[in-house]
Motif scaffolding. Sequence first.
Motif, PDB file in Angstrom:
ATOM      1  N   LYS A 123      10.714  15.682  -7.484  1.00  0.00           N
ATOM      2  CA  LYS A 123      11.680  14.922  -7.313  1.00  0.00           C
ATOM      3  C   LYS A 123      11.632  13.777  -6.315  1.00  0.00           C
ATOM      4  O   LYS A 123      12.200  12.611  -6.619  1.00  0.00           O
ATOM      5  N   ARG A 124      10.827  13.971  -5.329  1.00  0.00           N
ATOM      6  CA  ARG A 124      10.397  12.947  -4.397  1.00  0.00           C
ATOM      7  C   ARG A 124       9.725  11.528  -5.025  1.00  0.00           C
ATOM      8  O   ARG A 124      10.170  10.556  -4.618  1.00  0.00           O
ATOM      9  N   ILE A 125       8.949  11.873  -6.058  1.00  0.00           N
ATOM     10  CA  ILE A 125       8.203  10.722  -6.631  1.00  0.00           C
ATOM     11  C   ILE A 125       9.035  10.115  -7.406  1.00  0.00           C
ATOM     12  O   ILE A 125       9.233   8.960  -7.485  1.00  0.00           O
ATOM     13  N   GLU A 126      10.309  10.919  -8.246  1.00  0.00           N
ATOM     14  CA  GLU A 126      11.069  10.245  -9.127  1.00  0.00           C
ATOM     15  C   GLU A 126      12.107   9.387  -8.317  1.00  0.00           C
ATOM     16  O   GLU A 126      12.084   8.248  -8.476  1.00  0.00           O
ATOM     17  N   VAL A 127      12.508   9.741  -7.125  1.00  0.00           N
ATOM     18  CA  VAL A 127      13.300   8.896  -6.306  1.00  0.00           C
ATOM     19  C   VAL A 127      12.640   7.676  -5.696  1.00  0.00           C
ATOM     20  O   VAL A 127      13.091   6.696  -5.577  1.00  0.00           O
ATOM     21  N   PHE A 128      11.339   7.858  -5.206  1.00  0.00           N
ATOM     22  CA  PHE A 128      10.449   6.968  -4.738  1.00  0.00           C
ATOM     23  C   PHE A 128      10.359   5.746  -5.815  1.00  0.00           C
ATOM     24  O   PHE A 128      10.324   4.510  -5.717  1.00  0.00           O
ATOM     25  N   PHE A 180       0.832  -1.064  -0.226  1.00  0.00           N
ATOM     26  CA  PHE A 180       0.094   0.051  -0.148  1.00  0.00           C
ATOM     27  C   PHE A 180       0.798   1.431  -0.101  1.00  0.00           C
ATOM     28  O   PHE A 180       0.324   2.361   0.083  1.00  0.00           O
ATOM     29  N   THR A 181       2.177   1.084   0.121  1.00  0.00           N
ATOM     30  CA  THR A 181       3.200   2.270  -0.013  1.00  0.00           C
ATOM     31  C   THR A 181       2.817   3.288  -1.196  1.00  0.00           C
ATOM     32  O   THR A 181       2.613   4.540  -0.799  1.00  0.00           O
ATOM     33  N   GLN A 182       2.794   2.949  -2.100  1.00  0.00           N
ATOM     34  CA  GLN A 182       2.754   4.087  -3.329  1.00  0.00           C
ATOM     35  C   GLN A 182       1.411   4.440  -3.142  1.00  0.00           C
ATOM     36  O   GLN A 182       1.008   5.803  -3.444  1.00  0.00           O
ATOM     37  N   ASP A 186      -0.255   8.266  -4.467  1.00  0.00           N
ATOM     38  CA  ASP A 186      -1.359   8.332  -5.279  1.00  0.00           C
ATOM     39  C   ASP A 186      -2.468   9.235  -4.412  1.00  0.00           C
ATOM     40  O   ASP A 186      -3.207  10.192  -4.812  1.00  0.00           O
ATOM     41  N   TYR A 187      -2.583   8.949  -3.021  1.00  0.00           N
ATOM     42  CA  TYR A 187      -3.517   9.286  -2.374  1.00  0.00           C
ATOM     43  C   TYR A 187      -2.954  10.655  -1.489  1.00  0.00           C
ATOM     44  O   TYR A 187      -3.461  11.582  -0.867  1.00  0.00           O
ATOM     45  N   ASN A 188      -1.611  10.706  -1.554  1.00  0.00           N
ATOM     46  CA  ASN A 188      -0.818  11.769  -1.109  1.00  0.00           C
ATOM     47  C   ASN A 188      -1.030  12.273   0.359  1.00  0.00           C
ATOM     48  O   ASN A 188      -1.379  13.090   0.855  1.00  0.00           O
ATOM     49  N   LEU A 189      -1.460  11.265   1.372  1.00  0.00           N
ATOM     50  CA  LEU A 189      -1.838  11.275   2.647  1.00  0.00           C
ATOM     51  C   LEU A 189      -0.827  11.901   3.423  1.00  0.00           C
ATOM     52  O   LEU A 189       0.308  11.794   3.066  1.00  0.00           O
ATOM     53  N   LEU A 190      -1.209  12.648   4.444  1.00  0.00           N
ATOM     54  CA  LEU A 190      -0.247  13.713   5.058  1.00  0.00           C
ATOM     55  C   LEU A 190       0.623  12.887   6.109  1.00  0.00           C
ATOM     56  O   LEU A 190       1.968  13.224   6.279  1.00  0.00           O
ATOM     57  N   PHE A 191       0.151  11.783   6.780  1.00  0.00           N
ATOM     58  CA  PHE A 191       0.990  11.053   7.849  1.00  0.00           C
ATOM     59  C   PHE A 191       1.714  12.571   8.823  1.00  0.00           C
ATOM     60  O   PHE A 191       2.783  12.414   8.529  1.00  0.00           O
TER      61      PHE A 191
END
Length: 682
Positions: free
Chosen positions: A364-369, A166-168, A173-178
């Motif tokens: 940038k963060r999405i690319e690395v992830f 569920f990480t992605q 995708d949901y961009n939850l805050l946590f």
Amino acid sequence: MDASIEDPRLSTSVEVVFAKQPLPELGAQVTLRSMALSVVLGVVFCFVGLRIQVTAGIVPALNMPITVLSFFLLKCSVRLLHKGGLTTLPFTRQENMFLMTCVVTCLNLTVTGGFATSLIGMTSIVAKTLSDDPDPRDVVDNVPTTKWILYFFLIGLAGVFANIPFTQVMIIDYNLLFPTGTVIGQLINSFHTPEGAYVAKLQVMAIFKAFFGSFTWSVFQWFYTSGNGCGFQNFPSFGLGLYKRRFYFDFSALYVGLGMICPLMVNLGLLFGAIVSWGFLYPFLETKQGQWYETESPSSLKGLNGYKVFITVALIVTDGLINFVTLITSAAINFYQMRQEGDTSGLANYINKLHPSLNYDERKRIEVFMASRIPIAGPVAAYVACAAVTAVAVPAMFSQIRFYHIAALYTAMPVIVFCNTYATGLTDWSVAPTYAKFMVFVIAAWIGRPGAVVASLLASGMTMGTLHISSQAMQDLKSGHMTLASPRAMVAGQLFGVALSAVAAPCIFLAFQSSARPGAPVGSKESSYPCPYAGLYRAIGIIGMGGVKELPKYCLEFCLASVCVTVAIDALVLVSQMKGWSVHRYIPSMTVIALPFFAGPFFTIDMCIGSLLLHLWKRMEGSSAALLSSSVAAGLMCGEGLFTLPSAMLNMFKVQPPMCMKFLAGGQEVEVVDSFLNSSKT
């Protein structure tokens, strides 16, 4: 770097500041020095956390102290190695994240595995506090430490592996805050910010100013908390009448900061849920005592607490199931469309389709992830294998539970993990303890014969540990996402933390048992380690053996009504999204609304005040608020969070605050207190 990313020189972003630093390879993030330090810190925090739990029952969040200590200890160790003439790898924020993840995972498994709750609840010591002659088939004493090591290791592995698929979805995708994960990511970025970046300096200064103010305020409050119901945390802000309903501002900088970074609709949804439950529903149910239920106990499922637990679970599970089904359906449709279109454009198209307006940092963060994400097949296969081993190993250790009980539990666990992690991503609040109590009741009712109590307590420990490890692992992955740490390094840190806790926690608990006073073993009321919640978990199992007929009257009807309301509201949201209506923007998540049903309304007041302060700040200085608000919120949360460590140490050594500040209703009660004080002087 993807060509679609905007020019970094035009942005005052975090990642622009780090642009000159190359991303470390996996081997530079997972280092021997960080693993060695994680063993030291992990054992220390396991001891502190378990010591607090077996005495007080509730362990405060220690993420902030772990974050700060991991940074300073790792930095000091690198400096010492340099002074000793040894060449070492540079100290990076990614390595810092790996160390912090190891220690946090180790602590979380230790305090949620059940030693102070469900597992000690199986012993004859706790059983005799509820019955003079407990059934020996529902008692388990003297379990070898090696069995607990295997039990903890399997729980931790299941928690980590159940989380990865569920990480992605959760982070990208949901961009939850946590919220805690976001704050820790900001804090670590600020610790490692290169010198010379003006905006970064402003943000670091804002963090440390808010941090110092929050920490100082926490110290000041501590001096007035000598006794139950004492201190600013119990200030009746809206009068004693509402205070009795738990509506008050408790002057918590942590929750005010949390409210500043949570979306307004989340905070308003929490407040709405608090008003519906504690303002209307529960006062109504209290009037039915003697008709629908008899007990006044605040913890028994036969009384008002039964409504609280089961209504909360019904709301959260229903909302989570709807989101889970929606996710699966949406993923299947998208996959089908991509196959039909022959879409092979890769990451750039993914970002532009789903996140067309992202800034430089986010892209940038999405690319690395995405570059280092873990294929889903691996963790799914590992989870299935872990479940199979658990279904064989745990019944071999404890005859009261059968393999099909564990198989059913682990079949349902991914859905429950999704629900709980989704709630944590929205509000920072894990409801794993609520699910654990629910599972005690369900398994005990399913078995319904001697041995059911032990089986249900074992299932409760598995549920609590797996759910909490999963939700907190996602918090850490969010922090790693914000610091460009590799998801693979983060998962490696979680697995190392699980292995460390599996060995350390049983050994530390064994040390507590060995050091207990003669005649006052761990779990007894006279003990220095009374484990106050162990009796509650066992009592739920005893009630559960009687099945749903033991629940208060109309409890199931209220649960059914909760399910229907949740389905109706979620259906309205889905239709609104498909039709392009704007109404869904003003409907909070049912998971958010459900959280105060069990936790209480006090923290919702704090979070709404955080939203109000942010709104006023934006009205007065919009540009300053946009630049520094998240940093101030992080400082507020970190200051109070860090104070939990010295507060816990003071409590451990029985150092009491010098004063008690308490509020009383006017009239005769005040006269009685004054008379007592005057007589005590003489």
